[in-house]
Design an enzyme around this catalytic site. Structure first.
Site, short mmCIF file in Angstrom:
data_model
loop_
_atom_site.label_atom_id
_atom_site.label_comp_id
_atom_site.label_asym_id
_atom_site.label_seq_id
_atom_site.Cartn_x
_atom_site.Cartn_y
_atom_site.Cartn_z
N HIS A 130 10.97 -9.42 8.76
CA HIS A 130 11.32 -9.91 10.10
C HIS A 130 10.49 -11.14 10.45
CE1 HIS A 130 12.15 -9.44 14.52
NE2 HIS A 130 10.94 -9.99 14.59
N GLU A 131 9.19 -11.09 10.19
CA GLU A 131 8.33 -12.23 10.52
C GLU A 131 8.67 -13.44 9.66
OE1 GLU A 131 6.78 -12.16 13.17
OE2 GLU A 131 6.98 -10.00 13.47
N HIS A 134 11.43 -15.37 11.15
CA HIS A 134 11.00 -16.35 12.16
C HIS A 134 10.50 -17.63 11.48
CE1 HIS A 134 11.60 -13.88 15.60
NE2 HIS A 134 10.67 -12.98 15.29
N GLU A 200 14.89 -12.56 18.16
CA GLU A 200 14.57 -11.25 17.59
C GLU A 200 15.76 -10.67 16.83
OE1 GLU A 200 11.47 -10.06 17.55
OE2 GLU A 200 11.01 -11.96 18.52
#
Length: 279
Positions: A130-131, A134, A200
């Protein structure tokens, strides 16, 4: 789109700084606030990662310090076609994680000590994925700029408690000071909400495809949400809350009402509907 969002954050938050400066010092205050805003934009572009990490007391580690975590980050970064970001550990029992930096070449992935204790390896991989989403989408510059500028706005707003703005005749105006003290941080948070919620979902989707295990990210998010509601992060601040994978202010009083994150139930439901992919 991200370039437009970055420009929006810079213009809107700089404008808010100028507005607050005008209340404090009239035209000269506006000029001073504009100068502060320009300096903060430059500082946040080049040093936002260091500022955010310092605010959480995070320590940058290498492979020898955290071999398993380093292996997870390096393997997923290679799979994503990204340079291996620096890794930082936050001395917090509450589990959470975020990414910061101005671009993939200067990215940092930060995790708390708590998240490494409570998540299984597949769940931690999903969070790191997930990070890295980003980082891949260059969301980290938006989040870092918003964090640093929001901190400046909130600092100036708190000054209103001690220095009341004055009207055109030079008389103190305590009501205006109270209004700035309340509305300044609220406006900063609303600006963060405007540019962060969709990020997100995109990062969740990226993790699901990168790891092939959307169910592991769904499980991790549910666990992180429960822990953050029971034990909110002691070092969490509204200015940087939007950078975390889950809202660190959950259960943290009034500020939790202005969440910069989408509803957790929606995020988990979307992930549960995605197919598991072989890796």
């Amino acid at each position: 789109m991200n370039q437009a969002k970055t420009l929006l954050i810079i213009v809107a938050m700089t404008g808010l700084l100028v507005w607050i400066g005008g209340y404090f010092g009239g035209q000269s205050g506006m000029v001073l606030a504009l100068a502060i805003g320009l300096v903060m934009n430059g500082v946040s572009y080049f040093f936002s990662d260091k500022i955010v990490l310092a605010s959480y007391g995070a320590r940058v580690v290498d492979q020898a310090d955290a071999p398993e975590l380093y292996a997870i980050v390096a393997n997923l970064a290679q799979r994503a076609g990204l340079p291996t970001p620096r890794i930082a550990i936050i001395p917090e029992d509450t589990p959470n994680a975020f990414a910061t930096g101005r671009n993939p070449e200067h990215a940092v992935v930060a995790v708390t000590e708590g998240i490494m204790r409570i998540l299984s390896r597949p769940e931690l991989e999903a969070v790191i994925g997930h990070e890295l989403g980003h980082v891949k989408h260059r969301d980290i510059l938006i989040g870092s700029l918003a964090a640093v500028l929001a901190q400046a706005i909130m600092f100036l707003s708190r000054m209103a408690f001690w220095i009341s703005p004055r009207d055109e005749e030079g008389r103190s105006n305590p009501l205006a000071g109270i209004a700035i003290m309340i509305l300044g941080p609220l406006a900063a948070i609303l600006l963060q909400m405007a540019v962060s919620r969709s990020r997100e979902y995109l990062a969740d989707d990226y993790s699901a495809h990168l790891t092939g295990r959307p169910d592991m990210l769904a499980s991790a998010l549910e666990r992180l949400q429960a822990y953050n509601q029971q034990l909110p992060m002691a070092s969490a601040e509204p200015a940087t809350a939007h950078m975390m994978i889950v809202n660190p202010l959950s259960g943290g009083g009034l500020m939790s009402l202005f969440s910069t994150h989408p509803p957790m139930e929606v995020r988990v439901e979307r992930l549960r509907r995605m197919p598991i992919e072989a890796r």
